[in-house]
Each structure stands twice: as C-alpha cells, then as structure tokens.
Design an enzyme around this catalytic site. Structure first.
Site, PDB file in Angstrom:
ATOM      1  N   TYR A   1      32.237 -76.270  12.955  1.00  9.90           N
ATOM      2  CA  TYR A   1      33.548 -75.628  12.926  1.00  9.90           C
ATOM      3  C   TYR A   1      34.635 -76.698  12.746  1.00  9.90           C
ATOM      4  O   TYR A   1      34.395 -77.896  12.945  1.00  9.90           O
ATOM      5  CB  TYR A   1      33.751 -74.828  14.217  1.00  9.90           C
ATOM      6  CG  TYR A   1      35.038 -74.051  14.288  1.00  9.90           C
ATOM      7  CD1 TYR A   1      35.267 -72.981  13.421  1.00  9.90           C
ATOM      8  CD2 TYR A   1      36.024 -74.388  15.211  1.00  9.90           C
ATOM      9  CE1 TYR A   1      36.458 -72.262  13.485  1.00  9.90           C
ATOM     10  CE2 TYR A   1      37.206 -73.678  15.287  1.00  9.90           C
ATOM     11  CZ  TYR A   1      37.422 -72.621  14.412  1.00  9.90           C
ATOM     12  OH  TYR A   1      38.602 -71.921  14.476  1.00  9.90           O
TER      13      TYR A   1
ATOM     14  N   ASN B   1      37.072 -78.042  14.288  1.00 10.18           N
ATOM     15  CA  ASN B   1      37.434 -79.068  15.272  1.00 10.18           C
ATOM     16  C   ASN B   1      36.229 -79.747  15.916  1.00 10.18           C
ATOM     17  O   ASN B   1      36.381 -80.441  16.921  1.00 10.18           O
ATOM     18  CB  ASN B   1      38.329 -78.471  16.359  1.00 10.18           C
ATOM     19  CG  ASN B   1      37.616 -77.437  17.221  1.00 10.18           C
ATOM     20  OD1 ASN B   1      36.481 -77.061  16.938  1.00 10.18           O
ATOM     21  ND2 ASN B   1      38.280 -76.980  18.267  1.00 10.18           N
ATOM     22  N   LYS B   2      35.043 -79.574  15.338  1.00  9.07           N
ATOM     23  CA  LYS B   2      33.850 -80.191  15.919  1.00  9.07           C
ATOM     24  C   LYS B   2      33.725 -81.651  15.493  1.00  9.07           C
ATOM     25  O   LYS B   2      34.505 -82.173  14.703  1.00  9.07           O
ATOM     26  CB  LYS B   2      32.604 -79.398  15.535  1.00  9.07           C
ATOM     27  CG  LYS B   2      32.537 -78.018  16.170  1.00  9.07           C
ATOM     28  CD  LYS B   2      32.608 -78.076  17.686  1.00  9.07           C
ATOM     29  CE  LYS B   2      32.263 -76.759  18.368  1.00  9.07           C
ATOM     30  NZ  LYS B   2      33.258 -75.711  18.130  1.00  9.07           N
ATOM     31  N   THR B   3      32.693 -82.321  16.014  1.00  9.77           N
ATOM     32  CA  THR B   3      32.561 -83.765  15.816  1.00  9.77           C
ATOM     33  C   THR B   3      32.345 -84.144  14.356  1.00  9.77           C
ATOM     34  O   THR B   3      32.746 -85.224  13.927  1.00  9.77           O
ATOM     35  CB  THR B   3      31.415 -84.313  16.679  1.00  9.77           C
ATOM     36  OG1 THR B   3      30.209 -83.588  16.359  1.00  9.77           O
ATOM     37  CG2 THR B   3      31.714 -84.150  18.152  1.00  9.77           C
TER      38      THR B   3
END
Length: 399
Positions: A187, A189-191
């Site tokens: 997604y 805002n994931k790493t």
C-alpha cells in the site's frame, strides 16, 4: 515546520520501469509481475511468491489455500486492521479475537497457549507482526516454546499478516521464509509500495498452486501464458470459482524499483527510530515500543507511542496539538473488539482485552519515513517534550 506522517521515497527507476511497461503496450499482469514475484521470493527466502492487488487479497487466498471453510475458527489479534479479520468472514469462518502484548503489540507464546486452552479447535492463527516487529516465532533462550513450535504441536497453520513486516527478520531469516504463508502489503505508505498491491509468499507448492489459480478467476492459464504460448490464447478452462486479485505490470514495475532500495529504506527508518528512542525515552508520560529483536531486524514501518496513566494530556488532545504544530500522526489501531460489526456479532467485551484497551486509550504513531531530516525529527521530539512533559497539566484540564 511541516512534518507529514508519511512521504513517498522513489527514484529514477520507478519512472523508467513504468515507462518500459507503457512502451510495451502490455499493462496488465505479465513479465514485470513475474519478475517481481521471483525477486521478492528470493529476497524473503521463500520458494514461491504470488503478486496480488492487496495484502487483503493475499490473506484471503492464504486462508482459501489452507481450506478454511464454513464454521471453522481462526485466531485473530484484536489490535490489527480489519482486513486480518474480514477475510476470515469471507469464507464463512469465525475469528476468535486475542489480546496483545502491551509494548510490542504482538501476540506472544503465553497469549497463544492460554487461547488454545480455551479454544482447542482452532484451525489457523493469523499472526500480525505489528509495526514491523517480528512476533516471537522461535523458542527462547530458556527453551520455552515459541509460536512456531506451539502451532506445530497443536496442528495450527500460520498465516503471517506481514503487512508491516518487510524486510523484518529473525536470527537472519526473513519474515516470509517461515511456515506456513506470509502476506505482505505494498500500500502507498508501506515500507515499499506499488500504490496498491500485495504478495503471498510460501514454501508450500500446493498453497502456491492454489493461490495462483484463484488469483485470476480460477482460470487454468494466466493471461501472460495465453499471450506468449503457441497454444490459442482464447483456449482456457475455469476449474474453480476464483477472484480478480492479480497485480498489473504497471504496479509491479514500481515494486521492482522499490525492492532495489528496500534495505536502504529500512536503514533510514531505523535512523528515525533511534532518534525517537534517544530523545523520548526519558519522558515519563510516554511508553515507547519495546523491541525484542535487534533494531537491524525490525522493519520499522511504524513508531507507535502510548500515553500512560501519568500523562497530563489526553491522546486526542495531543494529536490535535501536534496537528496545529504541523506534525502528522495516525492511530494504529482502534482495536477490532471496539468495531461495531465484530463487537456486536461476536458479543465482545472490552474487559477481555486489557492490553489492547490500555493501548487504545493512549496510542498514536509518529512520523517515520526514509527522507525525514534530522531537523524534522528533532522538531517532533521537541513538540512532544513541550506537550507531554510535566508542565502540560493545563492542556488536559482545558480539554
């Protein structure tokens, strides 16, 4: 100063690889998605990986592949996003909600053992590695069983909700390389990100075959095979009532570029976490997250803090004050036993989840992203000292 909660990190290759896809004229699932699967599987030490359009899709496919069906019961932590539980309901099964450890927010071996005593008929454990902190999978130094051994002894399969946990590891082995199935999120805002997307990783060939089949309508030939094979592209069979979960090459192209920098991104997020630990550790009103693994093994997707009972400002007031100071925050999470659907359907009482309740009343997540500057980090810490220190009693009374 403005400090967003999250800011995307990307470089030239994201643009270059997307341009390659656009120039190819083939935008849906094809060669880039296959390459992303191969490289991701290698990165996490899994034999197989299946690229999908969300971690939710990966979790659903995982439970389907483990033959979870109507009436089965599945352990789910209450301190997680709704996707972890909702996929259980997709299959007509029932989530059994568990409390968490206060400082790691993870399910622990002790929590799991107690839950099995009360619910011995559990089929699967949905194991969230919260914020990027790996759960205690392995036996400890005293020989006490870790989660893997407990589940093996009781015949419980594990679906790792690793939405937060790339590229976390335990003793040099990546989350993704442990039994049975690991599901990752890409997604925004994931790493690492593909905008929207996810990945299922496993060493189980049968799980891989089932997930790959069900990912795209239960068709026995994926679209890239139909395009590149000498056999007529229109000739295929539907062998199961599958889903529309495939990842297009446009998303996979971004993922490939992000994957190249995953270790650099992780190290940069750790740098941020180290500043928070150093600057905030002596604020009496704040409980910092505990790390039971080395900081190098943590993915550092989130840095959640919790206002404790000594705080003279309430969580919502603190968020409002930080927002006014230009600092973005979030809350991870309102526990599922407080959500109307789960609370009412399963008659959940907050008294059964004391750690999650304690967290919920005071938790918030601080900004954490690779390009945060030292000035931004120091500004966030300065504002927390101003607002959560001993001099803030007037803020609470005003609230």
């Amino acid at each position: 100063m403005k400090v967003p909660f999250f800011k995307l990190s990307c470089g030239d290759n994201e643009y270059a690889y997307v341009r390659d896809v656009l120039d190819s004229g083939w935008l849906t699932t094809a060669g880039k998605a296959q390459e992303f699967e191969l490289r991701f599987a290698e990165c996490v030490g899994a034999k197989y990986a299946v690229a999908v359009n969300s971690c939710t899709a990966a979790l659903h496919l995982a439970l389907d592949a483990l033959d979870v069906k109507q009436g089965d019961r599945v352990f789910v932590p209450t301190m997680t996003f709704t996707a972890t539980a909702e996929v259980v309901n997709y299959l007509g099964a029932h989530p059994v909600f568990l409390d968490c450890d206060y400082l790691t927010r993870n399910i622990t071996p002790a929590i799991l053992r107690d839950a099995i005593t009360r619910c011995p008929d559990i089929k699967v454990l949905m194991l969230v590695h919260f914020g990027g902190h790996p759960a205690q999978l392995l036996d400890d130094e005293n020989g006490d069983e870790g989660i893997l051994a407990i589940c093996k002894r009781h015949g419980i399969r594990i679906v790792h909700d690793a939405a937060h946990a790339f590229p976390a590891q335990i003793d040099g082995k990546s989350i993704g390389g442990f039994p049975d199935i690991s599901c990752f999120s890409f997604y925004a805002n994931k790493t690492i990100t593909t905008g929207e997307g996810g990945m299922l990783a496993t060493d189980d060939e049968a799980v891989y075959a089932r997930a790959k089949l069900m990912r795209l309508h239960g068709i026995d030939r994926d679209v890239w095979d139909r395009f590149t094979s000498s056999k007529a592209g229109w000739e295929y069979d539907v062998v199961a009532p599958g889903y529309k979960y495939n990842m297009p090459d446009l998303a996979a192209a971004v993922g490939l570029a992000q994957l190249e920098n995953a270790s650099l991104f992780r190290a940069a997020r750790q740098r941020c976490a180290e500043v928070y630990f150093a600057r905030l550790g002596s604020i009496e009103a704040i409980d910092l997250p505990r790390s039971d693994v080395s900081h190098e093994d943590h993915a550092w997707h989130l840095f959640p803090i919790t206002l404790n009972s000594s705080a003279s400002i309430e969580r919502d007031s603190l968020i409002q004050e930080l927002t006014q100071a230009g600092i973005g925050t979030s809350v991870h999470y309102k526990p599922l036993h407080r959500m109307t659907y789960y609370r009412d359907r399963y008659q959940l009482r907050k008294e059964k989840f004391p750690s999650a309740e304690r967290l919920w009343s005071g938790t918030l997540s601080l900004p954490l992203y690779p390009t945060m500057t030292n000035e931004q980090l120091q500004y966030v810490c300065d504002q927390l000292w101003r607002l959560a220190g001993s001099s803030c009693s007037s803020l609470k009374s005003a609230a």
